[in-house]
Structures are given as structure tokens and as C-alpha cells.
Write a protein that holds these residues in place. Sequence first.
Motif, PDB file in Angstrom:
ATOM      1  N   SER A 185       3.281  -0.361   4.078  1.00 56.85           N
ATOM      2  CA  SER A 185       2.904   1.228   3.882  1.00 56.85           C
ATOM      3  C   SER A 185       3.499   2.154   4.327  1.00 56.85           C
ATOM      4  O   SER A 185       5.031   0.850   5.305  1.00 56.85           O
ATOM      5  N   HIS A 186       4.329   3.136   4.218  1.00 60.74           N
ATOM      6  CA  HIS A 186       4.552   4.000   4.773  1.00 60.74           C
ATOM      7  C   HIS A 186       4.369   4.923   6.071  1.00 60.74           C
ATOM      8  O   HIS A 186       3.579   3.674   6.410  1.00 60.74           O
TER       9      HIS A 186
ATOM     10  N   LEU B  86       0.634  -0.886   0.378  1.00 61.26           N
ATOM     11  CA  LEU B  86      -0.182   0.233   0.674  1.00 61.26           C
ATOM     12  C   LEU B  86       0.766   0.958  -0.490  1.00 61.26           C
ATOM     13  O   LEU B  86       1.296   1.387   1.239  1.00 61.26           O
ATOM     14  N   ASP B  87       1.115   1.818  -0.870  1.00 60.07           N
ATOM     15  CA  ASP B  87       2.287   3.041  -1.257  1.00 60.07           C
ATOM     16  C   ASP B  87       1.468   4.161  -0.841  1.00 60.07           C
ATOM     17  O   ASP B  87       1.360   5.093  -1.722  1.00 60.07           O
ATOM     18  N   ARG B  88       1.286   4.265  -0.150  1.00 64.23           N
ATOM     19  CA  ARG B  88       0.664   5.389   0.734  1.00 64.23           C
ATOM     20  C   ARG B  88       1.369   5.655   1.762  1.00 64.23           C
ATOM     21  O   ARG B  88       1.398   4.809   3.281  1.00 64.23           O
TER      22      ARG B  88
ATOM     23  N   ALA C 198       5.028  -1.111   8.667  1.00 61.78           N
ATOM     24  CA  ALA C 198       5.169  -0.121   8.186  1.00 61.78           C
ATOM     25  C   ALA C 198       6.412   0.676   9.121  1.00 61.78           C
ATOM     26  O   ALA C 198       7.168   0.423  10.031  1.00 61.78           O
TER      27      ALA C 198
ATOM     28  N   PHE D  60       1.475   5.112  10.091  1.00 57.93           N
ATOM     29  CA  PHE D  60       0.254   4.931   9.543  1.00 57.93           C
ATOM     30  C   PHE D  60      -0.936   4.351  10.442  1.00 57.93           C
ATOM     31  O   PHE D  60      -0.104   4.249  12.106  1.00 57.93           O
TER      32      PHE D  60
ATOM     33  N   VAL E 251      -1.532   7.288   6.278  1.00 52.78           N
ATOM     34  CA  VAL E 251      -3.355   5.743   6.691  1.00 52.78           C
ATOM     35  C   VAL E 251      -3.762   6.518   7.392  1.00 52.78           C
ATOM     36  O   VAL E 251      -3.507   6.012   8.664  1.00 52.78           O
TER      37      VAL E 251
END
Length: 194
Positions: free
Chosen positions: A73-74, A14-16, A100, A77, A19
Motif C-alpha cells: 500500500s501507499h 492496495l492502491d490507497r 509501504a 499506512f 489507510v
Amino acid sequence: MEPIDKVKSVITPLDRNNVDTDQIISKEFLKRIERTGFGKYLFYHWRYDANGNEIKDFVLNDKRYENSQILVSHENFGCGSSREHAPWSILDYGFKVVIAPSYADIFYNNCMKNGILPIRLTVPEVEKLLKVGQEESFSVQVDLQSQTVTGQDGEVYQFSIDPYYKKMLINGWDEIELTFQYEDKITAYEQKQT
């Protein structure tokens, strides 16, 4: 809770950044009182358009990541509100592990208390996992006992975890089940009080 010891799975990248819990589980789905049934609403407004059709380029709609148990993810999170529904939806969807670089504190603790292992790796380590996870179906094995994440390429990443939470996750205990481990001592204490 289900015990977590080893989890081997394709990762879902999940490249965000940042979140938010509102994105994890939107407010209109918080009316349920059970802990189950939230998985279908995970990232709902990223997964579906206004007409309820799948958004093809969103990672959870990509067949390569079907049945994945590890979300990557980044930074930051789980920021935003402290709703416990966020880890409930992640777990109900099928994720047992989130990786993350950093988490919102309340979200991190809610994961631990609900049977999800939130792993902190460095930014470069997470960037590498995201990159390979987007290029191909990339599997890792998480080993909670040894506190390692091992990629299918053989690279090993170490992570830290509080011993208290490690014991709870390995045994599948929530805080109530942990209390029952001391039932004999509680009973003995209560008997002394009468």
C-alpha cells in the motif's frame, strides 16, 4: 506467534494513501475479546456494500489475490487510532507482510508485536510494485534474514529492520516468550532475593 523467515506470495496491491485503522477494522467489530476472527472484517466497508454484497472492484474481492500473504500500500499506512485490532485483522485474514513507504508509529510497533513484518520501501519502489501487481499476478519473496524483497522479475529491494524485532519475528517470539528466554537468570535472581 509463528516465525517469519521467508514469505513467497502474490502481492495484494492496495492502491490507497493514508489507510486508517478505522478502515482496516471498523469500530462495530471491536467487541470481540479474542485475537482471532477479525479477518472476515478486514476493510469491511471497502469490501462490501450496505447490503453485504461484495464490491467487485475492491482488490480483496479479486480472485487473483486469493491466499496472498503480502499486502502492498501507499504512505502512512495504519494511521488513526491505536487499536491493536488492526494488525489482528490483517494477520487473521492471512497477511504476514505489509509493504509501504511509511507507517503510523503505533501501528508499525503493533505489527511487530503481533507477528506481522511491516517493510518500509521507498515511494518509487512501492509505486512499481503496485503497478505490476495491478497489471498481473506478481509474486515476491521476502527474506527476513537477508532483509530483501525479490520480485519475480529478479529485482531486489533492500529494507531495514531493528535487530530486536528481527530476532523476535524470526523466532516467533512475542514479548512474553522473549522473557522466557531468560527464565534461568530470572530464577537465579529470585533465589538470591529470598
